[in-house]
Write an enzyme that holds these catalytic residues in place. Sequence first.
Site, PDB file in Angstrom:
ATOM      1  N   SER A 133      36.839  53.025  18.413  1.00 30.38           N
ATOM      2  CA  SER A 133      37.493  52.603  17.242  1.00 30.38           C
ATOM      3  C   SER A 133      36.612  52.038  16.302  1.00 30.38           C
ATOM      4  O   SER A 133      36.880  51.908  14.961  1.00 30.38           O
ATOM      5  CB  SER A 133      38.779  51.851  17.555  1.00 30.38           C
ATOM      6  OG  SER A 133      38.455  50.423  18.047  1.00 30.38           O
ATOM      7  N   LYS A 153      38.264  44.596  15.477  1.00 34.09           N
ATOM      8  CA  LYS A 153      38.451  45.511  14.460  1.00 34.09           C
ATOM      9  C   LYS A 153      37.962  44.586  13.099  1.00 34.09           C
ATOM     10  O   LYS A 153      37.511  43.530  13.351  1.00 34.09           O
ATOM     11  CB  LYS A 153      39.974  45.843  14.064  1.00 34.09           C
ATOM     12  CG  LYS A 153      40.774  46.377  15.024  1.00 34.09           C
ATOM     13  CD  LYS A 153      40.520  47.795  15.422  1.00 34.09           C
ATOM     14  CE  LYS A 153      41.298  48.430  16.580  1.00 34.09           C
ATOM     15  NZ  LYS A 153      40.956  49.766  16.985  1.00 34.09           N
TER      16      LYS A 153
END
Length: 390
Positions: free
Chosen positions: A44, A134
């Site tokens: 990701s 993230k």
Amino acid sequence: MSEKKQPVQKSAFREWLDSIVFAVVAATLIRFFFFEAYTIPTPSMESSLMVGDFLFVSKLHYGVRTPKTPLQVPLTHQKIWGTDLPSYLTWLDLPIKRLPGFSEVKQGDAVVFNVPNYAPDGDAPVDLRTYYIKRCIGTPGKTLEIRDTQVYIDGKPMENPKRMQHEYLIKVKEALTDEFFDKYDISNGIDATGQPNFNWQEVQLTAQDSTIAGLHDYVVNTYEENISEFKKLKTFVSAEILKSPKGTPDGEDGMTNEASATPMAGKSYVWNKDNYGPLWIPKEGVTIKLDSQSVDKYKYIIKYYEGNKNVVVEGYKISIDGKTITSYTFKQDYYFMMGDNRHHSADSRYWGFVPADHVVGKAVFVWMSLDPNKSFLSKIRWSRIFRFVD
């Protein structure tokens, strides 16, 4: 006259035991107050962070969190090693506080945090939930919007991460090899049917696809700099970002699924990963009026993250302890997190805001990197060792 006592000679077992206890205590203190090691398990954040990267994460930058569950086996997470036994006791359930840090969470930081409580391990205490990493895209009090893949903050385009990835359809005149994808750090791909394409076979788009015309099609995740390099190839034909059109939902597991607890779970929104918002990010101390739109966006915050008891959400009405409220003042800050691999990241676009008390620390540098798709002798990515996270 008394004789001077001689020190007791420790047995080998006692020396060994003392050394282990000292090592465990030292490692626990370092892990709690300074740095902790993490591994990147998913793509990701590619290509900024690769699957198989081992990170050191600083807890000093944002300040150390006090433990919510202090009764825990040292150097464990949710389970005792090799068992299904919980590694903690909930006899002490303390409020989370944060010691002073070097800085606050800034837009663009690569942040490690505990996934909010609608994740599969949502019943675990906050400080023991699954860790995600993230990039912080939106900070408290800002308004975020995504227009045609570009992020805007308070109406201004955000500077994109250097190695931000999207999904591209590339067309070439000759078939590409594994060596080609290795050269450009493209670690995996998917074909036109959405299936993994780990062997880099060309995509057959239709019965009369471009292969018949002598072209080869590939769907890959990569970044703009690589596309610029592809364009220099003699065999290059075209490259196109595969975008979700505005007004089209991402599917049953996307923004319109009410069970996902996304802030857009109401029926008023048809947002997707490439066209999203505008959405205001909650800030501590700010009061909002509760109407149909704001209840849709912030009901999960009020119910799950603010420490409120007996919260009931019925349609567009919220009650706390049996009293209907028409406005609400937020008790902590929130953040909007996204993966740099923008088309293959489960992030705030799907599961909402990250509360301040879920933030663990800032990713600082990669101390080791192992390619899971390589053999033993070629696993180490030497170019990524001791690389700072930007």
